[in-house]
Design a protein around this motif. Structure first.
Motif, short mmCIF file in Angstrom:
data_model
loop_
_atom_site.label_atom_id
_atom_site.label_comp_id
_atom_site.label_asym_id
_atom_site.label_seq_id
_atom_site.Cartn_x
_atom_site.Cartn_y
_atom_site.Cartn_z
N ASP A 53 0.84 -1.19 0.00
CA ASP A 53 0.00 0.00 0.00
C ASP A 53 0.88 1.25 0.00
O ASP A 53 1.82 1.36 0.78
N GLY A 54 0.60 2.17 -0.91
CA GLY A 54 1.37 3.40 -1.03
C GLY A 54 2.49 3.35 -2.04
O GLY A 54 3.02 4.39 -2.43
N ASP A 55 2.87 2.14 -2.49
CA ASP A 55 3.88 2.03 -3.55
C ASP A 55 3.30 2.54 -4.85
O ASP A 55 2.08 2.51 -5.07
N GLN A 56 4.18 2.99 -5.73
CA GLN A 56 3.74 3.50 -7.02
C GLN A 56 4.33 2.67 -8.14
O GLN A 56 5.39 2.07 -8.00
N ILE A 57 3.62 2.69 -9.26
CA ILE A 57 4.10 2.00 -10.45
C ILE A 57 3.99 2.95 -11.64
O ILE A 57 2.96 3.60 -11.83
N LEU A 58 5.07 3.06 -12.38
CA LEU A 58 5.11 3.87 -13.60
C LEU A 58 4.80 2.93 -14.76
O LEU A 58 5.51 1.94 -14.96
N ILE A 59 3.75 3.24 -15.49
CA ILE A 59 3.36 2.43 -16.63
C ILE A 59 3.62 3.23 -17.89
O ILE A 59 3.17 4.38 -18.01
N VAL A 113 1.34 7.14 -13.75
CA VAL A 113 1.79 6.70 -12.43
C VAL A 113 0.56 6.36 -11.59
O VAL A 113 -0.36 7.18 -11.47
N ILE A 114 0.57 5.16 -11.03
CA ILE A 114 -0.53 4.69 -10.20
C ILE A 114 0.01 4.34 -8.82
O ILE A 114 1.06 3.73 -8.70
N VAL A 159 -1.99 8.85 -10.05
CA VAL A 159 -1.24 10.00 -9.55
C VAL A 159 -0.95 10.99 -10.67
O VAL A 159 -1.07 12.19 -10.49
N SER A 160 -0.55 10.47 -11.82
CA SER A 160 -0.29 11.36 -12.96
C SER A 160 -0.57 10.63 -14.26
O SER A 160 -0.42 9.42 -14.37
N SER A 161 -1.00 11.43 -15.22
CA SER A 161 -1.32 10.91 -16.54
C SER A 161 -0.76 11.88 -17.57
O SER A 161 -1.31 12.95 -17.80
#
Length: 71
Positions: A29-35, A66-67, A58-60
């Motif tokens: 929980d709280g980790d981010q993934i860049l797709i 980023v999720i 988080v960003s698009s």
């Protein structure tokens, strides 16, 4: 916080969503993934997937998304 990367460039939907669903379970929980995804449907699909699964977009900034994982 961990930032993972997932390269989905060249993959057509729904593959980026499928790959994200496989990978998100490995995060805390709280980790981010860049797709990285260049399919035009990726943006709207990721928005809907995050809303349905309770995660945060988080960003698009296509092709970068980023999720943040939320439990």
């Amino acid at each position: 916080m961990i930032m993972e990367e997932l390269d989905c460039l060249g993959l057509k939907c729904p593959r980026p969503i499928i790959e994200l669903a496989r990978r998100i379970d490995t995060l805390a929980d709280g980790d981010q993934i860049l797709i990285m995804a260049d399919d035009p449907a990726a943006g709207p699909d990721l928005v809907a997937w995050c809303r349905m699964r309770g995660h945060e977009l988080v960003s698009s900034d296509p092709p970068r998304f980023v999720i943040m994982k939320r439990s």
